[in-house]
Design an enzyme around this catalytic site. Structure first.
Site, PDB file in Angstrom:
ATOM      1  N   LYS A  19      34.400  41.307  51.474  1.00 45.07           N
ATOM      2  CA  LYS A  19      34.157  40.930  50.070  1.00 45.07           C
ATOM      3  C   LYS A  19      33.128  39.807  50.026  1.00 45.07           C
ATOM      4  O   LYS A  19      33.141  38.915  50.887  1.00 45.07           O
ATOM      5  CB  LYS A  19      35.474  40.491  49.424  1.00 45.07           C
ATOM      6  CG  LYS A  19      35.382  40.172  47.933  1.00 45.07           C
ATOM      7  CD  LYS A  19      36.746  39.808  47.363  1.00 45.07           C
ATOM      8  CE  LYS A  19      36.679  39.468  45.880  1.00 45.07           C
ATOM      9  NZ  LYS A  19      38.011  39.141  45.319  1.00 45.07           N
ATOM     10  N   SER A  22      39.551  41.717  41.180  1.00 40.51           N
ATOM     11  CA  SER A  22      38.145  41.436  41.353  1.00 40.51           C
ATOM     12  C   SER A  22      37.536  42.060  42.610  1.00 40.51           C
ATOM     13  O   SER A  22      36.319  42.171  42.702  1.00 40.51           O
ATOM     14  CB  SER A  22      37.916  39.924  41.409  1.00 40.51           C
ATOM     15  OG  SER A  22      38.522  39.379  42.572  1.00 40.51           O
ATOM     16  N   SER A  48      44.003  40.483  42.699  1.00 40.23           N
ATOM     17  CA  SER A  48      42.646  40.986  42.951  1.00 40.23           C
ATOM     18  C   SER A  48      42.497  41.891  44.173  1.00 40.23           C
ATOM     19  O   SER A  48      41.426  42.474  44.370  1.00 40.23           O
ATOM     20  CB  SER A  48      41.659  39.821  43.092  1.00 40.23           C
ATOM     21  OG  SER A  48      41.285  39.355  41.827  1.00 40.23           O
TER      22      SER A  48
END
Lengths: 105, 450
Positions: B38, B113, B137
């Site tokens: 990420k 997210s 997330s």
């Protein structure tokens, strides 16, 4: 403002004050958008005042660990060049900033 | 075709911000496993932007601890995945590099997210991905994309090098196709790290050793607050089927009450923005990050203009929210009160875990929603209604595929959410493995991938 009764409706002045504290430049149209959004959020959050928290100790952190202390020994750190490499503006080996003395923040 | 070429050819979802040329991996238990990172986890290779213009082009001088540990274990790092800006969002629409699309239906969001990481795995672009979970997330996008998303107990995985959003809630975790891969990767990245002062200092349990041994006399807690009219029908049905599956495996069901579920999101939206407003104060336009081109007469103007230009709307909204709840006159009514409710939420979990081994429910109330459908921030926040309290308390949670909905004209995945007590991660993964071994939902893939 009574501290025990959170408000949900924010004023333009409060939005500008919060933006100032947060160091965010804000336009007139952004003030009105932020007022609408934050008011909706605070309306949702206001339900927290209905929870009985009398006598409850605040919990800042889930671990409740005490501080870890490392040995006070020398270790490698980033070089000056590495630290400056991502700076948008540098002068010689310094971060460049506008004048600091004489300003009023 | 190389992994790099495979990703470049097939990432039609905007899952990746950067796709790297891969390097020969070292030997280790993860040898050759292709893993995406990420874009809020720092890497010396490439850039780390947190999905923000604020950090466009930022090149970290060091690796996050998890990145070093993955490389040491032989993983092949394939690139950086898109996310909501500074991990704030539940749809990965709030990314400066464009929205990420759900491979099950490209008109829908992947969740967020960590949407890019979820999609990278769901679309078979790589074997696994790392994400971060502050209020859901990892687990929410995993549910919406039909993959396994695991958030370990707070402190189990080092946060050193994870760009801070809300430090007391943030935790790095994994996206995988199977519970076994989640256990294997987490086993490599977890463990004490002296570079993270909140890292758990005790011995970490072995996650792989007994993974495939079912737990006898398993007691599953099902809170009444997790099932019902808040959820889509297909979600309730899939959860009921999951309960039946566990019953067939010999588990007993314990009816639970978790009345603070309802105030979790409100508590979260005081605590997380408060911490974020403090953490994001570091972006000053001076040491790194975006700096305005306008001529500024003083520091205040430089800070305010650089930050206003560099941050997107959702980040600004949360910084202002957090600044407000921490400001003089409101600290007690909002922030301190939320910290008290945080303790009550922990107590509620402690009481619940006295009568059950695991708490079961849906990961999200709905399946993936259409892109652009939640302009109103509060309705977006409610996506995390079942996941936020896990972070508030710091316990572990996992989302695993448990069914599909056909209600919206396309086949959309549903996630089963399991939560266990602090440091019972090995037990959590064993319970998840029991379900996975008895079902085939985790083997289904969206569309055809070349």
């Amino acid at each position: 403002m009574n501290e025990n009764q959170p408000q949900t409706e924010l004023t333009d002045d409060e939005i500008r004050h919060v933006a100032h504290l947060a160091r965010l430049a804000i336009t007139v149209s952004e003030v009105s958008k932020a007022k609408k959004d934050l008011t909706a959020i605070f309306t949702h959050i206001s339900r927290l005042s209905a929870v009985d928290t009398d006598g409850v100790q605040p919990l800042d952190h889930p671990t409740e660990l005490l501080n870890h202390l490392r040995e006070d020994t020398r270790s490698d750190t980033l070089s000056q060049q590495q630290v400056l490499a991502n700076a948008p503006v540098i002068k010689d080996v310094y971060f460049a900033v506008p004048k600091v003395l004489g300003e009023s923040i | 075709m190389s992994t790099t070429q495979h990703i470049k050819k097939n990432d039609i979802y905007n899952a990746f911000h950067e796709i790297w040329e891969t390097e020969e991996p070292s030997d280790g238990v993860l040898h050759g496993l292709c893993i995406a990172i990420k874009d809020n986890i720092v890497t010396k290779k490439g850039t780390t932007t947190c999905g923000s213009k604020m950090l466009k082009g930022y090149n970290s001088p060091f690796n996050a601890t998890v990145v070093d540990r993955l490389e040491n274990a032989g993983a092949v790092l394939v690139g950086k995945t898109n996310c909501d800006e500074f991990a704030m969002g539940s749809s990965t629409e709030h990314c400066a590099w464009g929205p990420v699309k759900n491979p099950w239906d490209t008109n829908r969001v992947p969740g967020g997210s960590s949407g890019g990481s979820a999609v990278a795995v769901a679309a078979n672009l790589c074997d696994a991905a790392l994400g971060s979970d502050t209020g859901g997330s990892i687990r929410q996008p995993a549910a919406l994309c039909g993959v396994v998303g695991y958030k370990p107990t707070y402190g189990n995985v080092s946060r050193y090098g994870l760009v801070a959003f809300a430090s007391s809630l943030d935790q790095i975790g994994t996206f995988t196709h199977s519970v076994e891969d989640a256990a294997k990767i987490t086993q490599c990245i977890s463990g004490y790290d002296e570079l993270d002062s909140t890292s758990y200092p005790e011995t970490h349990p072995d996650l792989c050793e007994n993974l495939k041994n079912p737990i006898k006399h398993l007691r599953i807690g099902v809170p009444s607050q997790y099932i019902g009219s808040n959820n889509e029908t297909a979600v309730n049905d899939a959860i009921q089927d999951a309960i039946d599956t566990y019953k067939k495996l010999g588990a007993s069901i314990v009816e639970l009450e978790l009345p603070l579920t309802d105030v979790g999101i409100s508590t979260y939206y005081v605590l997380a923005p408060a911490e974020a407003s403090s953490n994001l104060a570091r972006y000053d336009g001076i040491r790194y990050g975006h700096r305005t081109d306008e001529l500024c007469s003083d520091l205040f103007e430089l800070y305010s203009k650089s930050r206003a230009e560099g941050f997107g709307d959702e980040v600004k909204r949360r910084i202002m929210l957090g600044t407000y709840v921490l400001s003089s006159g409101y600290y007690e009514a909002y922030y301190n009160n939320a910290l008290k409710i945080r303790r009550l939420i922990c107590e509620e979990y402690k009481t619940a875990f006295e009568s059950c081994d695991v708490i079961l429910g849906p990961t999200t109330p709905t399946v993936a929603f259409p892109l652009g459908s939640t302009a109103d921030p509060v309705s977006m926040y409610l996506n995390d209604v079942y996941t936020a309290n896990t972070n508030i308390a710091g316990i572990c949670g996992i989302s695993i595929p448990c069914g599909f909905s056909e209600e919206h004209g396309s086949r959309l995945p549903i996630g089963l959410h399991l939560q266990c007590a602090w440091h019972e991660d090995a037990k959590l993964l064993r319970i998840a493995q029991m379900f996975e071994s008895a079902t085939t939902f985790h083997t289904e893939r969206p569309g055809a991938i070349a």
